[in-house]
Design an enzyme around this catalytic site. Structure first.
Site, PDB file in Angstrom:
ATOM      1  N   CYS A  32       0.817  -1.220   0.000  1.00 17.20           N
ATOM      2  CA  CYS A  32       0.000   0.000   0.000  1.00 17.20           C
ATOM      3  C   CYS A  32       0.847   1.264   0.000  1.00 17.20           C
ATOM      4  CB  CYS A  32      -0.971   0.009   1.168  1.00 17.20           C
ATOM      5  SG  CYS A  32      -0.218  -0.090   2.801  1.00 17.20           S
ATOM      6  N   HIS A  68      -2.919   1.268   7.019  1.00 12.92           N
ATOM      7  CA  HIS A  68      -3.073   1.370   5.572  1.00 12.92           C
ATOM      8  C   HIS A  68      -2.858   2.803   5.113  1.00 12.92           C
ATOM      9  CE1 HIS A  68      -4.546   0.271   1.636  1.00 12.92           C
ATOM     10  NE2 HIS A  68      -5.540   1.128   1.703  1.00 12.92           N
TER      11      HIS A  68
END
Length: 342
Positions: free
Chosen positions: A135, A237
């Site tokens: 990510c 994230h």
């Protein structure tokens, strides 16, 4: 996001000088034992050397603006620096026109509302995240590839050109297969980091399969109740915010398409448009004692710290894995590994 080997046990560190000669052999191994089975034989330990070749996974990276700047520079983008935004209002230390994008880090949670965007917007470069732990790279790519005025270097310029007509999923798969990008990303990972990623993915898969079987045995109503979201199971994230084609976009690689924050006129500040959403996330993370941070991508103004940054990166890239692997192997053979780990 922390590295696997940030907290080095004191007992291991004290034994480094006694094991320097052992490292020269290059044949160190690390046990797969837990403290409960620390007396397992060395035959059960996987050799670290098997991870020395090409690895197609993605390592988990620290949330460090210097690491992000280094990634961009080594991909071929030397004109951008990444900055940590603390406090939130320091985001206005840079002119909005000089901010290419923002990256917010927090624990991932599913969106409560449906995305109004139902097809890939034209002229917008957005890639899905198709592999775990990628990510950080996906968020950077979702920003820099939306600024055609930025020279990304020959490698990334060519990649941007070839992927512009692809779907988000196709771009994600192309990025996942882009060896140059993945190898720079993984250059901060040790062999033990890679082994840890592989182990976590295997455990996640096993847990998901077990949960699927358990739910299939329950009545439908109860099964629906068991599917309630538990944010403790989700990791941290990175999500990007970037202005493209007169619109401000929120780009979460875990979603099918980007989300539109709002249209942007010439007199608007795109950063100010994102601020209310960032403020809400900032306050929510603070209230729940969750780790969070905000990074900005700006023009490189001061290159005087690059030498110091490079020294920091060299230290981060030092691989102590073989040294600790040799110590662990030695104690495993002696049957004293459980005492070492306390």
């Amino acid at each position: 996001m922390s590295r696997v080997n940030d907290n080095i046990p004191t007992k291991l560190a004290l034994e480094r000088s006694a094991n320097d000669d052992a490292l020269k052999t290059g044949n160190a191994t690390v046990t797969s034992s837990t403290p409960d089975d620390a007396t397992a034989s060395k035959d059960a330990t996987p050799p670290i050397d098997e991870y020395a070749g090409p690895w197609t996974g993605w390592a988990e990276l620290e949330n460090d603006p210097v690491i992000f700047t280094t990634l961009l520079r080594e991909w071929g983008v030397p004109s951008i620096q990444v900055n940590e935004v603390v406090p939130l209002d320091s985001i206005f230390d840079h002119d909005p026109d000089e901010i290419f994008g923002l990256i917010f880090l927090s624990r991932w949670v599913p969106q409560e509302s449906e995305n109004e965007i139902t097809e890939a917007p034209k002229g917008v470069w957005f890639a899905n995240q198709t592999s775990s732990f990628s990510c950080a790279t996906v968020s950077l790519m979702n920003i820099v590839n939306n600024h055609p005025n930025i020279d990304l270097g020959s490698s990334l310029n060519d990649f941007r050109t070839k992927t512009m007509s692809m779907t988000p999923k196709e771009r994600g798969l192309a990025l996942d297969a882009f060896d140059h990008v993945r190898e720079v990303h993984n250059s901060f990972a040790t062999d033990i980091d890679k082994m840890n990623v592989d182990l976590r993915l295997k455990q996640d898969f096993t847990a998901a399969e077990k949960k699927k079987k358990e739910q299939s045995k329950r009545p439908r109503k109860r099964r629906k109740q068991m599917q309630d979201f538990d944010d403790e199971e989700n990791g941290f994230h990175f999500v990007a915010y970037v202005p493209v084609e007169g619109v401000v976009w929120k780009m979460d690689g875990m979603e099918v398409f980007p989300r539109q924050v709002g249209p942007l006129s010439e007199s608007d500040s795109w950063v100010a448009m994102v601020l209310p959403e960032l403020q809400a996330q900032w306050e929510s993370a603070s209230t729940n004692d969750l780790e969070f941070s905000l990074l900005s991508l700006t023009k490189m103004k001061d290159a005087s710290s690059m030498g110091q940054d490079q020294q920091k990166m060299d230290r981060l890239r030092e691989d102590w894995g073989p040294f600790f692997a040799q110590i662990i192997r030695t104690h495993a053979e002696k049957g004293t590994l459980k005492d070492l780990l306390g």
